[in-house]
Structure formats: structure tokens, C-alpha cells
Design a protein around this motif. Structure first.
Motif, PDB file in Angstrom:
ATOM      1  N   GLN A   1      -5.918  -7.689   1.647  1.00  0.00           N
ATOM      2  CA  GLN A   1      -5.973  -7.127   0.370  1.00  0.00           C
ATOM      3  C   GLN A   1      -7.564  -7.512   0.095  1.00  0.00           C
ATOM      4  N   THR A   2      -8.363  -6.140  -0.499  1.00  0.00           N
ATOM      5  CA  THR A   2      -9.606  -6.321  -0.824  1.00  0.00           C
ATOM      6  C   THR A   2      -9.964  -6.797  -2.212  1.00  0.00           C
ATOM      7  N   ALA A   3     -11.053  -7.488  -2.642  1.00  0.00           N
ATOM      8  CA  ALA A   3     -11.423  -7.782  -3.987  1.00  0.00           C
ATOM      9  C   ALA A   3     -11.161  -6.578  -4.978  1.00  0.00           C
ATOM     10  N   ILE A   4     -11.365  -5.365  -4.681  1.00  0.00           N
ATOM     11  CA  ILE A   4     -11.459  -4.076  -5.408  1.00  0.00           C
ATOM     12  C   ILE A   4      -9.896  -4.135  -5.591  1.00  0.00           C
ATOM     13  N   GLN A   5      -8.956  -3.985  -4.629  1.00  0.00           N
ATOM     14  CA  GLN A   5      -7.665  -3.660  -4.767  1.00  0.00           C
ATOM     15  C   GLN A   5      -7.012  -4.765  -5.570  1.00  0.00           C
ATOM     16  N   LYS A   6      -7.669  -5.937  -5.650  1.00  0.00           N
ATOM     17  CA  LYS A   6      -6.875  -7.025  -6.386  1.00  0.00           C
ATOM     18  C   LYS A   6      -7.313  -6.852  -7.864  1.00  0.00           C
ATOM     19  N   ALA A   7      -8.394  -6.382  -8.168  1.00  0.00           N
ATOM     20  CA  ALA A   7      -8.778  -6.134  -9.495  1.00  0.00           C
ATOM     21  C   ALA A   7      -8.030  -4.708  -9.942  1.00  0.00           C
ATOM     22  N   LEU A   8      -7.981  -3.761  -8.966  1.00  0.00           N
ATOM     23  CA  LEU A   8      -7.332  -2.622  -9.651  1.00  0.00           C
ATOM     24  C   LEU A   8      -5.764  -2.883  -9.559  1.00  0.00           C
ATOM     25  N   ALA A   9      -5.113  -3.884  -9.123  1.00  0.00           N
ATOM     26  CA  ALA A   9      -3.612  -4.127  -9.005  1.00  0.00           C
ATOM     27  C   ALA A   9      -3.628  -5.025 -10.307  1.00  0.00           C
ATOM     28  N   THR A  10      -4.619  -5.737 -10.899  1.00  0.00           N
ATOM     29  CA  THR A  10      -4.554  -6.477 -12.229  1.00  0.00           C
ATOM     30  C   THR A  10      -4.721  -5.607 -12.978  1.00  0.00           C
ATOM     31  N   TYR A  11      -5.524  -4.393 -13.210  1.00  0.00           N
ATOM     32  CA  TYR A  11      -5.769  -3.310 -13.980  1.00  0.00           C
ATOM     33  C   TYR A  11      -4.370  -2.571 -14.216  1.00  0.00           C
ATOM     34  N   LEU A  12      -3.481  -2.321 -13.200  1.00  0.00           N
ATOM     35  CA  LEU A  12      -2.043  -1.709 -13.084  1.00  0.00           C
ATOM     36  C   LEU A  12      -1.160  -2.563 -13.950  1.00  0.00           C
ATOM     37  N   GLU A  13      -1.408  -3.817 -13.561  1.00  0.00           N
ATOM     38  CA  GLU A  13      -0.571  -4.920 -14.273  1.00  0.00           C
ATOM     39  C   GLU A  13      -0.685  -5.091 -15.737  1.00  0.00           C
ATOM     40  N   THR A  14      -1.976  -4.586 -16.257  1.00  0.00           N
ATOM     41  CA  THR A  14      -2.050  -5.268 -17.331  1.00  0.00           C
ATOM     42  C   THR A  14      -2.241  -3.947 -18.205  1.00  0.00           C
ATOM     43  N   PHE A  15      -3.341  -2.952 -18.164  1.00  0.00           N
ATOM     44  CA  PHE A  15      -3.830  -1.969 -18.881  1.00  0.00           C
ATOM     45  C   PHE A  15      -2.578  -0.681 -18.546  1.00  0.00           C
ATOM     46  N   GLY A  16      -2.319  -0.492 -17.184  1.00  0.00           N
ATOM     47  CA  GLY A  16      -1.375   0.285 -16.695  1.00  0.00           C
ATOM     48  C   GLY A  16       0.179   0.102 -17.308  1.00  0.00           C
TER      49      GLY A  16
ATOM     50  N   GLU B   1       0.912  -1.275  -0.196  1.00  0.00           N
ATOM     51  CA  GLU B   1       0.027   0.037  -0.068  1.00  0.00           C
ATOM     52  C   GLU B   1       0.672   1.210   0.094  1.00  0.00           C
ATOM     53  N   ARG B   2       1.929   1.383   0.682  1.00  0.00           N
ATOM     54  CA  ARG B   2       2.901   2.425   0.827  1.00  0.00           C
ATOM     55  C   ARG B   2       3.581   2.512  -0.560  1.00  0.00           C
TER      56      ARG B   2
ATOM     57  N   LEU C   1      -5.303   6.944 -20.503  1.00  0.00           N
ATOM     58  CA  LEU C   1      -5.002   5.459 -20.252  1.00  0.00           C
ATOM     59  C   LEU C   1      -3.773   5.610 -19.294  1.00  0.00           C
ATOM     60  N   CYS C   2      -2.612   6.232 -19.520  1.00  0.00           N
ATOM     61  CA  CYS C   2      -1.374   6.703 -18.780  1.00  0.00           C
ATOM     62  C   CYS C   2      -1.497   7.418 -17.480  1.00  0.00           C
ATOM     63  N   SER C   3      -2.773   8.027 -17.510  1.00  0.00           N
ATOM     64  CA  SER C   3      -2.784   8.774 -16.136  1.00  0.00           C
ATOM     65  C   SER C   3      -3.725   8.134 -15.039  1.00  0.00           C
ATOM     66  N   THR C   4      -4.418   7.021 -15.401  1.00  0.00           N
ATOM     67  CA  THR C   4      -5.239   6.122 -14.505  1.00  0.00           C
ATOM     68  C   THR C   4      -4.639   5.747 -13.390  1.00  0.00           C
ATOM     69  N   PRO C   5      -3.233   5.034 -13.682  1.00  0.00           N
ATOM     70  CA  PRO C   5      -2.679   4.844 -12.597  1.00  0.00           C
ATOM     71  C   PRO C   5      -2.171   5.533 -11.344  1.00  0.00           C
ATOM     72  N   MET C   6      -2.185   6.932 -11.662  1.00  0.00           N
ATOM     73  CA  MET C   6      -1.986   7.768 -10.787  1.00  0.00           C
ATOM     74  C   MET C   6      -3.144   7.939  -9.707  1.00  0.00           C
ATOM     75  N   TYR C   7      -4.429   7.687 -10.232  1.00  0.00           N
ATOM     76  CA  TYR C   7      -5.513   7.954  -9.330  1.00  0.00           C
ATOM     77  C   TYR C   7      -5.790   6.631  -8.355  1.00  0.00           C
ATOM     78  N   ILE C   8      -5.210   5.381  -9.275  1.00  0.00           N
ATOM     79  CA  ILE C   8      -5.501   4.304  -8.491  1.00  0.00           C
ATOM     80  C   ILE C   8      -4.589   4.006  -7.387  1.00  0.00           C
ATOM     81  N   CYS C   9      -3.225   4.504  -7.697  1.00  0.00           N
ATOM     82  CA  CYS C   9      -2.211   4.561  -6.743  1.00  0.00           C
ATOM     83  C   CYS C   9      -2.632   5.090  -5.412  1.00  0.00           C
ATOM     84  N   LEU C  10      -3.157   6.460  -5.615  1.00  0.00           N
ATOM     85  CA  LEU C  10      -3.337   7.066  -4.570  1.00  0.00           C
ATOM     86  C   LEU C  10      -4.686   6.871  -3.630  1.00  0.00           C
ATOM     87  N   LEU C  11      -5.486   6.059  -4.508  1.00  0.00           N
ATOM     88  CA  LEU C  11      -6.823   5.567  -3.599  1.00  0.00           C
ATOM     89  C   LEU C  11      -6.443   4.010  -3.147  1.00  0.00           C
ATOM     90  N   TYR C  12      -5.684   3.668  -3.859  1.00  0.00           N
ATOM     91  CA  TYR C  12      -5.307   1.984  -3.268  1.00  0.00           C
ATOM     92  C   TYR C  12      -5.065   1.679  -1.787  1.00  0.00           C
TER      93      TYR C  12
END
Length: 267
Positions: free
Chosen positions: A110-125, A50-51, A89-100
């Protein structure tokens, strides 16, 4: 005082060409360094994910604030250009990382939302970082600071994506990618709302092309621009979105195969 600092950093340069020695060496070396650092940090048990992600998001927002201020003050002379609104598309990781870190009610689980967002970062990001570095015309500018900003930004996207995969934050199950896909669709919808709102209120003084899917104009991406001209803007943008999903899925597929191979290795 801020404007003085911005003009002080406005070092002009001849825009380097895509495929030039400057581009290739910097993109390859920076990407390898970002991936290496992320792998090193992923092996650490002392630093909480998270940090790491929040700090990455914090660096991104500092970089974005500098870019927005530089464009507004130095490049556009006090006029805001909506084309640079920070929701690509390249801006969205900024918002996700701050909210994560704030999405877990029972940290450090780790929550289900966090896991899905981490998957987003690992793929689309990660896809956004790789593709932007491969085709960097959008940030190869006449200013050294803006050009380096573009490289550093996408190095961070590679760092974040690789870290999420190597740390095991992503969901490599059979339905892991499908749980990240709705976030991409949601971001595309938000981008479309921004594009339409700016078109109705600001155009022709400025226009927005968030996610490069402005329905009022043909696609600005190679190949897809031809689809837009032949079949219409809707189909050009839809083809671009579908191809982005395929690219992100391929990255996820490779990560999943690597993870399964590591699990199959004898201890």
C-alpha cells in the motif's frame, strides 16, 4: 431502448417523510447489513482490498449512470440539471475507489497516497453516508427507483468506510487524519470551480451546488443557512466545511480508539 427501460423503472410513489417508519427501518437495517458485510470481508485474506474497493466503485458508477440517465430522460424531459452533477461529498468515494488499485506502483504494497485516501473514505466518506441517511430529504423522491438508489448509494459508502477501517487500510497514526484532510480541501476547491463555472455559463437555467458551498447562494444546510443569512455566504459555507472536518475527525478518533483497544487486548 434505454429510454424505454428508464420509463419502465419510473414507478411513482408518495415521497416518504424523513423519520417515517419506511425511512428509519430501511436506513438502520441497511446500514447494519452494510457494516456487517464489510466486517466479514475484512476478515478474509483471499480477497485483495484493491479489488473490493474497485468493485465497490464500479457498482457506484453503474448506479450513477442510471441516476443521471433517469433524471435527464424521465424527470427533466431531456434537459440536464447541473444540481445533480456527480461531485458531492458522497460522490467522491466513487472516484477514489475506481482509482485506488492504480495508485500502487508495487502491488500489493500500500502506498502513502492509498493510505491517505483510505483514511478519507473511512472518515469523510463514512460521514457522508451516515449524515445523508440521517437526513435523507435529498433522495426521498416521488420515484421508487430513485429513492432506493439513494439508500443503496449511502449503504455502499458505509460499507466502504467500515471496510477501510476494519481492514487496516486507514492510517490511525497521530497524523493519519491530517494526511487525509488535504484531499477534502482539494475536492472543495474542485467543487467551487464547478459551481462558479456553471453559475457563469448556465445560470439561471440551472445551477450547481457541489459540496453545498456555492458562494453565490446561502447554504442549503440547516443551521448553516442561518449563518449565511446573518454573516454572509462565505462564513456560512466555511462553518459548514469546518463542521464537516470536525465530524470526520470524530469518526477517525473513534476508529483509532477502537484499533488501539484491539491491539491492547491479550492474544
Amino acid at each position: 431502448m434505454i429510454s424505454d427501460f428508464l420509463f419502465f423503472t419510473a414507478q411513482p410513489m408518495t415521497p416518504p417523510a424523513a423519520g417515517s417508519f419506511f425511512h428509519v427501518v430501511l436506513a438502520v437495517s441497511g446500514s447494519l447489513m452494510a457494516a456487517s458485510v464489510s466486517c466479514f470481508l475484512a476478515r478474509s485474506s483471499r480477497l485483495r482490498p484493491e479489488r473490493i474497493l474497485f468493485f465497490s466503485g464500479f457498482i457506484l458508477i453503474i448506479l450513477e449512470c442510471y441516476k443521471q440517465a433517469f433524471l435527464y430522460t424521465v424527470v427533466n424531459g431531456g434537459r440536464y440539471d447541473w444540481w445533480y452533477f456527480p461531485f458531492q461529498l458522497c460522490s467522491t468515494p466513487m472516484y477514489i475507489c475506481l482509482l485506488y488499485p492504480f495508485l500502487s506502483a508495487h502491488a500489493p504494497r500500500q502506498t502513502a497516497i492509498q493510505k491517505a485516501l483510505a483514511t478519507y473514505l473511512e472518515t469523510f466518506g463514512l460521514l457522508g453516508g451516515i449524515m445523508a441517511l440521517a437526513f435523507p430529504e435529498g433522495f426521498l423522491t416521488g420515484y421508487l427507483s430513485l429513492t432506493l438508489h439513494g439508500f443503496l448509494w449511502h449503504f455502499l459508502l458505509i460499507f466502504i468506510g467500515v471496510y477501510c477501517a476494519k481492514k487496516g487500510l486507514s492510517d490511525f497514526s497521530e497524523h493519519g487524519f491530517s494526511r487525509a484532510l488535504p484531499f477534502y480541501v482539494l475536492f472543495c476547491l474542485i467543487a467551487s470551480v464547478i459551481n462558479t463555472a456553471v453559475q457563469l455559463k448556465v445560470y439561471p437555467e440551472s445551477y450547481a451546488d457541489m459540496f453545498y458551498i456555492n458562494c453565490f447562494f446561502p447554504s442549503e444546510q440547516p443551521i448553516f443557512d442561518r449563518i449565511s443569512l446573518l454573516l454572509g455566504n462565505f462564513w456560512g459555507h466555511l462553518a459548514y466545511m469546518f463542521t464537516s472536518c470536525i465530524g470526520a475527525w470524530l469518526i477517525h478518533f473513534i476508529w483509532k480508539k477502537c484499533a488501539r483497544r484491539r491491539e491492547a487486548q491479550p492474544i
